[in-house]
Scaffold this active site. Sequence first.
Site, PDB file in Angstrom:
ATOM      1  N   GLU A 259      10.210 -13.928 -11.321  1.00 36.39           N
ATOM      2  CA  GLU A 259       9.236 -12.916 -10.860  1.00 36.39           C
ATOM      3  C   GLU A 259       8.729 -11.962 -12.204  1.00 36.39           C
ATOM      4  O   GLU A 259       7.673 -11.412 -11.842  1.00 36.39           O
ATOM      5  CB  GLU A 259       9.745 -12.260  -9.724  1.00 36.39           C
ATOM      6  CG  GLU A 259      11.063 -11.156 -10.140  1.00 36.39           C
ATOM      7  CD  GLU A 259      11.666 -10.560  -8.885  1.00 36.39           C
ATOM      8  OE1 GLU A 259      11.006 -10.227  -8.036  1.00 36.39           O
ATOM      9  OE2 GLU A 259      12.869 -10.365  -8.883  1.00 36.39           O
TER      10      GLU A 259
ATOM     11  N   ASN B  74      -1.740   2.259   5.812  1.00 37.26           N
ATOM     12  CA  ASN B  74      -1.156   1.282   5.472  1.00 37.26           C
ATOM     13  C   ASN B  74      -0.748   0.525   6.722  1.00 37.26           C
ATOM     14  O   ASN B  74      -0.673   1.054   7.869  1.00 37.26           O
ATOM     15  CB  ASN B  74       0.239   1.678   4.891  1.00 37.26           C
ATOM     16  CG  ASN B  74       0.272   2.419   3.531  1.00 37.26           C
ATOM     17  OD1 ASN B  74      -0.648   2.317   3.100  1.00 37.26           O
ATOM     18  ND2 ASN B  74       1.540   2.829   3.324  1.00 37.26           N
ATOM     19  N   GLY B  75      -0.775  -0.691   6.771  1.00 40.87           N
ATOM     20  CA  GLY B  75      -0.555  -1.726   7.705  1.00 40.87           C
ATOM     21  C   GLY B  75      -1.871  -2.489   8.040  1.00 40.87           C
ATOM     22  O   GLY B  75      -2.796  -2.855   7.539  1.00 40.87           O
TER      23      GLY B  75
ATOM     24  N   ARG C  73       5.158  -0.032  -6.171  1.00 37.35           N
ATOM     25  CA  ARG C  73       5.216  -0.637  -5.048  1.00 37.35           C
ATOM     26  C   ARG C  73       4.236  -1.984  -4.998  1.00 37.35           C
ATOM     27  O   ARG C  73       4.289  -2.873  -4.105  1.00 37.35           O
ATOM     28  CB  ARG C  73       4.746   0.196  -3.714  1.00 37.35           C
ATOM     29  CG  ARG C  73       5.831   1.283  -3.276  1.00 37.35           C
ATOM     30  CD  ARG C  73       5.313   2.248  -2.460  1.00 37.35           C
ATOM     31  NE  ARG C  73       4.918   1.738  -1.192  1.00 37.35           N
ATOM     32  CZ  ARG C  73       5.794   1.507   0.057  1.00 37.35           C
ATOM     33  NH1 ARG C  73       6.884   2.326  -0.092  1.00 37.35           N
ATOM     34  NH2 ARG C  73       5.338   1.092   0.921  1.00 37.35           N
TER      35      ARG C  73
ATOM     36  N   GLU D 180      19.461 -16.293  -7.537  1.00 37.72           N
ATOM     37  CA  GLU D 180      19.173 -15.081  -7.839  1.00 37.72           C
ATOM     38  C   GLU D 180      18.471 -15.045  -9.250  1.00 37.72           C
ATOM     39  O   GLU D 180      17.489 -14.401  -9.697  1.00 37.72           O
ATOM     40  CB  GLU D 180      20.257 -14.051  -7.505  1.00 37.72           C
ATOM     41  CG  GLU D 180      19.939 -12.811  -8.141  1.00 37.72           C
ATOM     42  CD  GLU D 180      18.651 -12.021  -7.405  1.00 37.72           C
ATOM     43  OE1 GLU D 180      17.773 -12.384  -6.684  1.00 37.72           O
ATOM     44  OE2 GLU D 180      18.248 -10.843  -7.909  1.00 37.72           O
TER      45      GLU D 180
ATOM     46  N   HIS E 158      21.004 -35.768  -6.918  1.00 40.94           N
ATOM     47  CA  HIS E 158      20.208 -36.326  -5.964  1.00 40.94           C
ATOM     48  C   HIS E 158      18.703 -36.064  -6.231  1.00 40.94           C
ATOM     49  O   HIS E 158      17.906 -36.107  -5.340  1.00 40.94           O
ATOM     50  CB  HIS E 158      20.667 -35.465  -4.644  1.00 40.94           C
ATOM     51  CG  HIS E 158      22.120 -35.787  -4.186  1.00 40.94           C
ATOM     52  ND1 HIS E 158      22.443 -36.997  -3.952  1.00 40.94           N
ATOM     53  CD2 HIS E 158      23.107 -35.097  -4.697  1.00 40.94           C
ATOM     54  CE1 HIS E 158      23.764 -37.143  -3.693  1.00 40.94           C
ATOM     55  NE2 HIS E 158      24.232 -35.742  -4.158  1.00 40.94           N
TER      56      HIS E 158
ATOM     57  N   LYS F 293       6.977  -3.758  -4.125  1.00 39.67           N
ATOM     58  CA  LYS F 293       8.469  -3.439  -4.152  1.00 39.67           C
ATOM     59  C   LYS F 293       8.907  -3.648  -2.703  1.00 39.67           C
ATOM     60  O   LYS F 293      10.007  -4.151  -2.450  1.00 39.67           O
ATOM     61  CB  LYS F 293       8.730  -2.225  -4.541  1.00 39.67           C
ATOM     62  CG  LYS F 293      10.086  -1.759  -4.434  1.00 39.67           C
ATOM     63  CD  LYS F 293      11.138  -2.390  -5.311  1.00 39.67           C
ATOM     64  CE  LYS F 293      12.395  -2.025  -5.420  1.00 39.67           C
ATOM     65  NZ  LYS F 293      13.306  -2.948  -6.140  1.00 39.67           N
TER      66      LYS F 293
ATOM     67  N   LYS G  33      14.897 -14.115 -10.708  1.00 37.97           N
ATOM     68  CA  LYS G  33      14.696 -12.766 -11.635  1.00 37.97           C
ATOM     69  C   LYS G  33      13.685 -13.323 -12.568  1.00 37.97           C
ATOM     70  O   LYS G  33      12.859 -12.778 -13.074  1.00 37.97           O
ATOM     71  CB  LYS G  33      16.082 -12.447 -12.319  1.00 37.97           C
ATOM     72  CG  LYS G  33      17.035 -11.629 -11.505  1.00 37.97           C
ATOM     73  CD  LYS G  33      16.252 -10.180 -11.148  1.00 37.97           C
ATOM     74  CE  LYS G  33      15.474 -10.139  -9.649  1.00 37.97           C
ATOM     75  NZ  LYS G  33      16.022  -9.811  -8.665  1.00 37.97           N
TER      76      LYS G  33
ATOM     77  N   TRP H 218      -3.068  -2.650  -1.575  1.00 36.32           N
ATOM     78  CA  TRP H 218      -2.664  -3.916  -1.689  1.00 36.32           C
ATOM     79  C   TRP H 218      -3.510  -4.903  -0.836  1.00 36.32           C
ATOM     80  O   TRP H 218      -3.186  -4.826   0.345  1.00 36.32           O
ATOM     81  CB  TRP H 218      -1.225  -3.982  -1.609  1.00 36.32           C
ATOM     82  CG  TRP H 218      -0.722  -5.248  -2.145  1.00 36.32           C
ATOM     83  CD1 TRP H 218      -0.119  -5.456  -3.610  1.00 36.32           C
ATOM     84  CD2 TRP H 218      -0.261  -6.506  -1.567  1.00 36.32           C
ATOM     85  NE1 TRP H 218       0.315  -6.555  -3.689  1.00 36.32           N
ATOM     86  CE2 TRP H 218       0.005  -7.532  -2.448  1.00 36.32           C
ATOM     87  CE3 TRP H 218      -0.302  -7.097  -0.124  1.00 36.32           C
ATOM     88  CZ2 TRP H 218       0.697  -8.882  -2.003  1.00 36.32           C
ATOM     89  CZ3 TRP H 218      -0.010  -8.284  -0.003  1.00 36.32           C
ATOM     90  CH2 TRP H 218       0.682  -9.184  -1.073  1.00 36.32           C
TER      91      TRP H 218
ATOM     92  N   CYS I  48       0.754  -1.267   0.003  1.00 34.57           N
ATOM     93  CA  CYS I  48       0.152   0.021  -0.009  1.00 34.57           C
ATOM     94  C   CYS I  48       0.863   1.302   0.020  1.00 34.57           C
ATOM     95  O   CYS I  48       1.703   1.232   0.429  1.00 34.57           O
ATOM     96  CB  CYS I  48      -0.608   0.158   1.146  1.00 34.57           C
ATOM     97  SG  CYS I  48      -1.868  -1.430   1.437  1.00 34.57           S
TER      98      CYS I  48
HETATM   99  C1  AGP Z   1      13.114  -9.414  -5.673  1.00 36.49           C
HETATM  100  O1  AGP Z   1      13.585  -8.896  -7.113  1.00 36.49           O
HETATM  101  C2  AGP Z   1      12.403  -8.610  -4.789  1.00 36.49           C
HETATM  102  N1  AGP Z   1      12.606  -7.310  -4.867  1.00 36.49           N
HETATM  103  C3  AGP Z   1      12.234  -9.094  -3.541  1.00 36.49           C
HETATM  104  O2  AGP Z   1      12.906 -10.633  -3.464  1.00 36.49           O
HETATM  105  C4  AGP Z   1      13.103  -8.494  -2.210  1.00 36.49           C
HETATM  106  O3  AGP Z   1      14.514  -8.547  -2.422  1.00 36.49           O
HETATM  107  C5  AGP Z   1      12.762  -8.801  -0.868  1.00 36.49           C
HETATM  108  O4  AGP Z   1      11.170  -8.335  -0.714  1.00 36.49           O
HETATM  109  C6  AGP Z   1      13.506  -7.881   0.289  1.00 36.49           C
HETATM  110  O5  AGP Z   1      13.335  -6.717  -0.013  1.00 36.49           O
HETATM  111  P1  AGP Z   1      14.299  -5.760   0.767  1.00 36.49           P
HETATM  112  O6  AGP Z   1      15.675  -6.013   0.115  1.00 36.49           O
HETATM  113  O7  AGP Z   1      13.986  -4.393   0.392  1.00 36.49           O
HETATM  114  O8  AGP Z   1      14.406  -6.119   2.139  1.00 36.49           O
END
Ligand code: AGP
Length: 608
Positions: A488, A100-101, A27, A481, A504, A603, A485, A74, A2
Amino acid sequence: MCGIVAYVGSQPAREILIEGLKRLEYRGYDSSGIAILNGAAPYLAKCAGKVAQIEQRIQADSPEGATGIAHTRWATHGKPTEINAHPHRDCTGDIFVAHNGIIENYQRIRSVLTAAGHSFCSETDTEVLSHLIESHYKGNLEAAVQRALQDVQGTYGIAVIHSGQPQQVIVARRGSPIVLGIGKDESLAASDVSALAQHTDQVVYLEDNEIARLEPGRFSIKTLDNRSISRETQALEGGSEAMDRGPYPHYMLKEIFEQPEAVENALRGRLNHSEGVAKLGGLESVTDRLEKARHLIIVSCGTSYYAGLYARYVFETLTDLTVETELASEFRYRKLNIRQNTVVLAISQSGETADTLAALREAKRKGALVLGLVNVVGSTIARETHAGVYSHAGIEIGVASTKSFTSQLTILLLIALLIGRGRDLSYEEGERLLRGLEEVPDQIREILAESGHIRQLAEIYSSASHFLYVGRKYQYPIALEGALKLKEVSYIHAEAYAAGEMKHGPIALIEPSFPTVALAPEDSSYEKMISNIQEIRAREGPIVAVTTKGNTRLGPFAEHIVEIPRNESILMPLLAVVPLQLFAYHCAILRGCDVDKPRNLAKSVTVE
Ligand code: AGP
């Protein structure tokens, strides 16, 4: 997640709020809304879906008024519908709240207020706030918000307006960020500085359990238990130009291409060649405790967690610390044996990730020295850790972390070098690493110059349904990673394995339609990787191998080779991740995905 933006000033609020909402879109959200104070008849518009829809409504209605609040939601409590979107109103229709929250005791508050005659229209936890404030309102909005929040359990960042007090916005926070932006004859507030950056570079971060009253060009802060707080504005790092995409079609691509500068910024002023060591001003206050440290626990989530996994290998190589890397969301479920000489390092781009924050608070309670590696200056994690280092990667807008990751890897190396040089690591080893690090920015530029080649590979593979990524030792976290990528942003199913695990189980998946990305630079685990690649090849699995420039040995086993420059084994991850980011980006574009705002993702994940 949010987002909140609020404005009180002399300009039409509608444009500023819409612009702010657009800046918050990255976000992640599923509905939005705006309330503007407009004489006797306040304006409220809410929509499920994109901000573009609410923008159309605002353009058609053109509401007057220079005070307002806006929100991107959200969904947590209740579906992403127009009714559930914020701002929420009280029974009189005068009070508007964006939140938010999560209000944990909202059901109890709702029943008490319902019994007292209030009627609710949404399924949200937030709506109780507007009615609770109404129940305490006696002509002073700030006092009513302050009183209402005493009844609330849970987390909040809120913005509140009242049509009878059109020259003020009240904001408050507990566990969910609020930052104030103070300009000439106008004041703003937002849950994220990116919504303020184009208006002012003078910001003030609200702390937990604080409430602020904003008036045009002025603000005052007090605690929820009524102590006045004096706090100066501070200059915002980065400024508004960081928010522009420039010549790039997407933030993700822009941020991938900003990595040479991100690494340069991470290194700037931090290399001491005469001693073969790193200089990290943010850790100087805890030098004594760092010297005594025996045990390091790294906590983080997502991409930052993979940076932490890489750091485990790095700290074990360069120092004598015992290292554990733990998912922040799992931290509380383990008995981690935190001792006097334990250091906990929280890694976070946003500095607001709820799980990482909860983990660091738990570590502090247990007496550990808690350090932060954070990108967003002034964020909650940065403020709650005992000491730390900023990445200085600049604002990262794309939901997929890219430049913040390479920047994290760089700084983790510097922290390990700093600790290692205080122990057994020799000057020669330290100095060799510093020289290698200095080569990284130009080596990333070389890889970026080959973006066209990676796009061709994406054209071949973007229709695949599954992908496997494999690597060993320093490259294993990079395989993880790379797979994250790809999944996502392109929604292609991808998983990553330490290459030694193939036999395994996962090798059963290999067949001609199941491609593998093999991370095989000529580093300390290269020979073993060649055997793993041959095993996959023998089962007719197509292979894209990432290896060092000029290496010809992989030609017979790999369908495609991606070359990266040569550097120290421990530094090769900073290079190997770049083609994987580009590959994910190009696959996503070819599949028509919204790379900067992938579905279901946010985000900054501010709920646990
Ligand atoms: C990955 O591309 C995402 N942005 C996500 O996994 C992110 O790294 C994770 O939510 C942690 O966020 P932060 O580094 O802001 O704590």
